[in-house]
Design a protein around this motif. Structure first.
Motif, short mmCIF file in Angstrom:
data_model
loop_
_atom_site.label_atom_id
_atom_site.label_comp_id
_atom_site.label_asym_id
_atom_site.label_seq_id
_atom_site.Cartn_x
_atom_site.Cartn_y
_atom_site.Cartn_z
N ALA A 205 29.86 25.84 38.30
CA ALA A 205 28.87 25.57 39.34
C ALA A 205 27.79 24.70 38.72
N VAL A 206 27.61 23.48 39.23
CA VAL A 206 26.70 22.55 38.58
C VAL A 206 25.25 22.72 39.03
N ASP A 207 25.04 23.32 40.23
CA ASP A 207 23.67 23.53 40.69
C ASP A 207 23.63 24.74 41.63
N ALA A 208 22.43 25.09 42.06
CA ALA A 208 22.23 26.29 42.88
C ALA A 208 22.94 26.19 44.23
N ALA A 209 23.10 24.99 44.74
CA ALA A 209 23.75 24.81 46.04
C ALA A 209 25.20 25.27 46.03
N GLU A 210 25.81 25.34 44.85
CA GLU A 210 27.21 25.74 44.74
C GLU A 210 27.40 27.22 44.48
N MET A 211 26.32 27.96 44.33
CA MET A 211 26.45 29.35 43.90
C MET A 211 27.07 30.26 44.96
N GLY A 212 26.87 29.98 46.25
CA GLY A 212 27.49 30.80 47.27
C GLY A 212 29.00 30.74 47.19
N ARG A 213 29.53 29.53 47.11
CA ARG A 213 30.98 29.36 46.97
C ARG A 213 31.47 29.90 45.63
N PHE A 214 30.65 29.73 44.61
CA PHE A 214 31.01 30.22 43.27
C PHE A 214 31.17 31.73 43.27
N ASP A 215 30.20 32.44 43.88
CA ASP A 215 30.27 33.90 43.92
C ASP A 215 31.50 34.38 44.70
N ALA A 216 31.80 33.67 45.81
CA ALA A 216 32.98 34.04 46.61
C ALA A 216 34.26 33.83 45.81
N LEU A 217 34.29 32.76 45.03
CA LEU A 217 35.46 32.49 44.21
C LEU A 217 35.64 33.55 43.13
N GLU A 218 34.54 34.01 42.57
CA GLU A 218 34.63 35.07 41.57
C GLU A 218 35.18 36.35 42.19
N ARG A 219 34.74 36.68 43.40
CA ARG A 219 35.26 37.88 44.04
C ARG A 219 36.77 37.77 44.28
N THR A 220 37.21 36.59 44.71
CA THR A 220 38.64 36.37 44.92
C THR A 220 39.41 36.52 43.62
N ALA A 221 38.92 35.90 42.57
CA ALA A 221 39.60 35.94 41.27
C ALA A 221 39.71 37.36 40.74
N ARG A 222 38.65 38.12 40.89
CA ARG A 222 38.67 39.50 40.39
C ARG A 222 39.59 40.37 41.25
N ALA A 223 39.61 40.13 42.54
CA ALA A 223 40.52 40.88 43.41
C ALA A 223 41.98 40.58 43.06
N ASN A 224 42.22 39.37 42.59
CA ASN A 224 43.58 38.99 42.20
C ASN A 224 43.93 39.41 40.78
N GLY A 225 42.99 40.03 40.09
CA GLY A 225 43.27 40.53 38.74
C GLY A 225 43.51 39.43 37.72
N VAL A 226 42.79 38.32 37.83
CA VAL A 226 42.95 37.23 36.86
C VAL A 226 42.63 37.77 35.46
#
Length: 214
Positions: free
Chosen positions: A95-116
């Protein structure tokens, strides 16, 4: 059961993986692969990024997410068995700036749910420690993401098919497919191959190949 002949149209990684699986599951059957180019993996298989994904992006519980996880494990095992290239280089999703953090947090939740496996969240300083040429305010580090050479893997799959008694025909362009009773005649570059079952794995040409059936 009497011996069957199984035809596979397409010498990319999907076609060869299907051919290899059939040859291993049904050793009494004859497997015939027809590839229009003079080499295996000439199209999409040999022109992709080479990334072995860890499951960061796919909807949790979806078939894509399940197959990504299972496929990565099987591919790593196969490459190790055959001494094929497989580099667990890892990946950073930044995430290069604060504007991307919402999508970044959602992506982290997806990755953790998938057991990466091994997934960690790092800050800007942590990004530089992993990759000095990257910068941002946060990143997901996926150490299990890898790179490989899918062309090399496809040729190894082809060798497995031939070792199991199958046949791989190169420069064999399918021009017609005709059902004759319980069998199928496949015309390819001047030769007719008669098979009991036919699987089309012709990638972007699959619709055109299917259109030649009658």
């Amino acid at each position: 059961m009497s011996q069957r002949t199984i035809g596979i149209v397409g010498g990319g990684i999907v076609g060869l993986a299907v051919a290899r699986e059939i040859a291993q599951r049904f050793p009494g059957d004859q497997v015939v692969v027809l590839e229009k180019e003079d080499r295996l993996g000439a199209h999409q298989t040999g022109h992709n990024s080479g990334v072995v994904h860890a499951g960061i992006y796919y909807r949790p519980g979806s078939l894509k997410a399940q197959l990504c996880t299972r496929g990565r494990s099987l591919l790593e095992e196969y490459c190790a068995e055959r001494d094929l290239p497989y580099d667990r280089c890892g990946k950073l999703v930044v995430a290069v700036d604060a504007a991307e953090m919402g999508r970044f947090d959602a992506l982290e939740r997806t990755a953790r749910a998938n057991g990466v496996p091994g997934l960690t969240r790092v800050d800007g300083e942590g990004i530089g420690e992993i990759e000095p040429y990257a910068s941002g305010i946060a990143a997901l580090h996926s150490p299990a993401t890898a790179i490989t050479d899918y062309g090399v893997i496809t040729r190894a799959l082809g060798a497995d098919v031939e070792a199991a008694g199958g046949v791989v025909h190169l420069a064999a362009t399918v021009t017609a497919i005709e059902r004759r009773g319980d069998r199928i005649d496949v015309s390819a570059s001047g030769e007719v191959h008669t098979v009991d079952r036919l699987v089309l794995c012709a990638g972007l040409q699959s619709d055109r190949v299917a259109g030649r059936a009658r």
